[in-house]
Design an enzyme around this catalytic site. Structure first.
Site, PDB file in Angstrom:
ATOM      1  CG  ASP A  95       6.583  -4.176  -8.691  1.00 22.85           C
ATOM      2  OD1 ASP A  95       6.464  -4.378  -9.916  1.00 22.85           O
ATOM      3  OD2 ASP A  95       5.640  -3.808  -7.964  1.00 22.85           O
ATOM      4  CE  LYS A 103       4.074  -2.142 -11.341  1.00 17.32           C
ATOM      5  NZ  LYS A 103       4.689  -1.959 -10.003  1.00 17.32           N
ATOM      6  CG  ASP A 106      12.995   2.204 -22.767  1.00 18.25           C
ATOM      7  OD1 ASP A 106      13.029   2.235 -24.016  1.00 18.25           O
ATOM      8  OD2 ASP A 106      13.254   3.178 -22.045  1.00 18.25           O
TER       9      ASP A 106
HETATM   10  P1  5BU Z   1      -0.266  -1.950  -1.311  1.00 27.77           P
HETATM   11  O1  5BU Z   1       0.345  -1.133  -0.212  1.00 27.77           O
HETATM   12  O2  5BU Z   1      -0.735  -3.355  -0.836  1.00 27.77           O
HETATM   13  O3  5BU Z   1      -1.345  -1.196  -2.028  1.00 27.77           O
HETATM   14  O4  5BU Z   1       0.948  -2.199  -2.338  1.00 27.77           O
HETATM   15  C1  5BU Z   1       0.778  -2.892  -3.531  1.00 27.77           C
HETATM   16  C2  5BU Z   1       2.098  -3.062  -4.253  1.00 27.77           C
HETATM   17  O5  5BU Z   1       1.871  -3.744  -5.481  1.00 27.77           O
HETATM   18  C3  5BU Z   1       2.790  -1.768  -4.603  1.00 27.77           C
HETATM   19  O6  5BU Z   1       4.186  -1.977  -4.502  1.00 27.77           O
HETATM   20  C4  5BU Z   1       2.422  -1.535  -6.056  1.00 27.77           C
HETATM   21  O7  5BU Z   1       3.478  -0.892  -6.755  1.00 27.77           O
HETATM   22  C5  5BU Z   1       2.251  -2.935  -6.587  1.00 27.77           C
HETATM   23  N1  5BU Z   1       1.240  -3.031  -7.648  1.00 27.77           N
HETATM   24  C6  5BU Z   1      -0.091  -2.769  -7.452  1.00 27.77           C
HETATM   25  O8  5BU Z   1      -0.509  -2.435  -6.356  1.00 27.77           O
HETATM   26  N2  5BU Z   1      -0.981  -2.903  -8.479  1.00 27.77           N
HETATM   27  C7  5BU Z   1      -0.601  -3.251  -9.709  1.00 27.77           C
HETATM   28  O9  5BU Z   1      -1.442  -3.379 -10.594  1.00 27.77           O
HETATM   29  C8  5BU Z   1       0.778  -3.505  -9.913  1.00 27.77           C
HETATM   30  C9  5BU Z   1       1.643  -3.402  -8.877  1.00 27.77           C
HETATM   31 BR1  5BU Z   1       1.320  -4.011 -11.578  1.00 27.77          BR
END
Ligand code: 5BU
Length: 452
Positions: free
Chosen positions: A295, A297, A300
């Site tokens: 992930d 992201k 750039d």
């Molecule tokens: P959580 O602990 O279930 O809240 O983690 C969610 C993961 O998904 C976390 O690694 C975020 O960086 C990722 N994420 C997110 O939560 N929402 C988004 O919109 C995006 C990524 Br893009």
């Protein structure tokens, strides 16, 4: 009360129906236009209307009344005042903060709710409202409508088993107005011709199965993901947001059998070493048959993204099956991800995100047209041509106090038609991550089956 005909004529005086040539939302040209909102501005008429509607109904059957927003809200309110049947309010959009509730007011599971609608055309908004009311475990058996445009909506709902009570329909309205001289014979004929040819069908959006998507999609990573989902009966991606190699590998070992992919933020691993971190992680991925989703992201220009992807200590290109990337750098910035799948960030789950409607629309254009893109992260539905990944899923919490906003698996499958759920803290912070992974896997799979 006066006769229904006299009552209609009083309503008509408020300008609720106009005749001429009107282009409807659907693009169709209609010889009449109906807008019942003026009725709410005349208290006497509104009160009479409520009583006319109530008179048609088996009132003992209903525990609640709910209007379809917005035009029917004052009608439902007046009906509630006249009948003492409690009112609930359906939102047009879920609340941005907090509970994401679609229905406001006091109600209990299993109660029967009468729906009130001002005008029925195709029945689309009613079908959507019914689904949302049923989502709250309420029952709907009857719908009361002020005016039926006689374009198929009533039949559609009746074919689904609902009782549809209508106060007026457009044919009888035309008869009344022809009689009073408000409508000429020619106009009446024109309206009749229009009604004959204009039964509007709306396509109920259905979610495709993983099997159907497998036939539709051809990127090797999409195929692997879908095949894994089908064979494991899982649509779960665990987000391993842990900070040491030991925790990462331990989590992968525990949840591996239940997930289709493990999502990493590899740059948060404080003791990262390619041989100690990635080599065993890849072995676990092979052992338990899951893919690796980094992930990262990227955000750039193409050249920098290419360096971030291939170089440095992480060498993402060597081990990730797919990566996330913003599309803010434009179409060409995604060209470097040739050997992996790209999941484009279209919409974010965090409160106050800048991924507005406009941004999402433009981001989707890039995602849909780029051959490296297999899917998108979003909190909204997207076209079927790419896969939808939804983070912000948690069974216990609605937020984390740091801006994250959570939905349930049920919500993201039924409302967003997602393909894969991403769960982080719900799993890795649980006392027993393996059991939590099984719980999310089952909840995700059940929600998927239910959404079909
Ligand atoms: P959580 O602990 O279930 O809240 O983690 C969610 C993961 O998904 C976390 O690694 C975020 O960086 C990722 N994420 C997110 O939560 N929402 C988004 O919109 C995006 C990524 Br893009």
């Amino acid at each position: 009360m006066e006769s229904k005909k006299e009552f209609f004529l009083e309503c008509y005086k408020l300008g609720i129906i106009k005749f001429g040539r009107f282009t409807l939302k659907s693009g169709i040209e209609s010889p009449f236009y109906v807008d019942l909102r003026p009725l709410a501005s005349d208290p006497k008429i509104l009160k009479n209307l409520a009583n006319y509607l109530l008179e048609m109904l088996p009132l003992d059957n209903f525990d609640l009344i709910c209007g379809v927003p917005y035009a029917a809200l004052p009608m439902a309110t007046s009906m509630s005042l006249e009948s003492y049947i409690p009112l609930i309010i359906k939102r047009k959009e879920a609340k941005e903060y907090g509970t994401k509730k679609m229905i406001e007011g006091i109600y209990q599971k299993g109660q029967n709710c009468l729906l009130v609608e001002d005008v029925i055309t195709s029945g689309k908004s009613l079908v959507e409202t019914i689904a949302e009311v049923e989502q709250e475990d309420l029952k709907v058996s009857d719908i009361v409508v002020v005016l039926d445009r006689e374009q198929g909506g009533k039949q559609l709902l009746e074919s689904k088993g609902f009782n549809v009570h209508t106060l007026f329909n457009i044919s009888e309205v035309c008869d009344i107005l022809q009689e009073t001289g408000d409508l000429s014979d020619d106009e009446v004929n024109r309206i009749q011709d229009f009604l004959q040819g204009n039964h509007v069908q709306f396509e109920e959006k259905v979610k495709s199965t993983y099997e159907t998507k497998l036939e539709l999609l051809n990127h090797s990573v999409s195929i692997k993901l879908l095949e894994t989902a089908i064979s494991k009966k899982s649509n779960l991606i665990a987000s391993a947001d842990v900070t040491t190699t030991e925790e990462l590998l331990a989590l992968a070992e525990k949840v591996g059998p239940h997930i289709i992919a493990l999502k990493t933020h590899i740059d948060i691993i404080s003791d990262f070493e390619y041989t100690k971190t990635i080599v065993p992680l890849k072995a676990l991925a092979a052992k338990h048959q899951f893919l690796l989703m980094e992930d990262r992201k990227f955000a750039d220009i193409g050249n920098t993204q290419e360096l971030q992807f291939t170089s440095g200590v992480f060498k993402i290109t060597d081990w990730a099956d797919f990566v996330t990337s913003q599309v803010i750098g434009g179409y060409d910035s995604l060209n470097c991800f040739k050997n992996v799948g790209v999941v484009a960030i279209v919409g974010m789950s965090s409160k106050g995100t800048l991924t507005s409607n406009n941004y999402r629309e433009e981001a989707l254009k890039v995602a849909l047209s780029h051959p490296n893109v297999i899917g998108a992260v979003s909190q909204n539905t997207i076209p079927e041509e790419i896969l939808l990944f939804t983070p912000g899923v948690n069974l216990a919490d609605s937020g984390d106090g740091k801006g994250q906003q959570y939905n349930t698996p049920e919500h993201v499958f039924s409302k967003l038609h997602t393909d894969f759920i991403i769960v982080g803290r719900g799993i890795y912070q649980s006392e027993n991550p393996e059991l939590a992974a099984i719980e999310y896997k089952n909840a995700g799979w059940d929600a998927y089956l239910k959404s079909l």
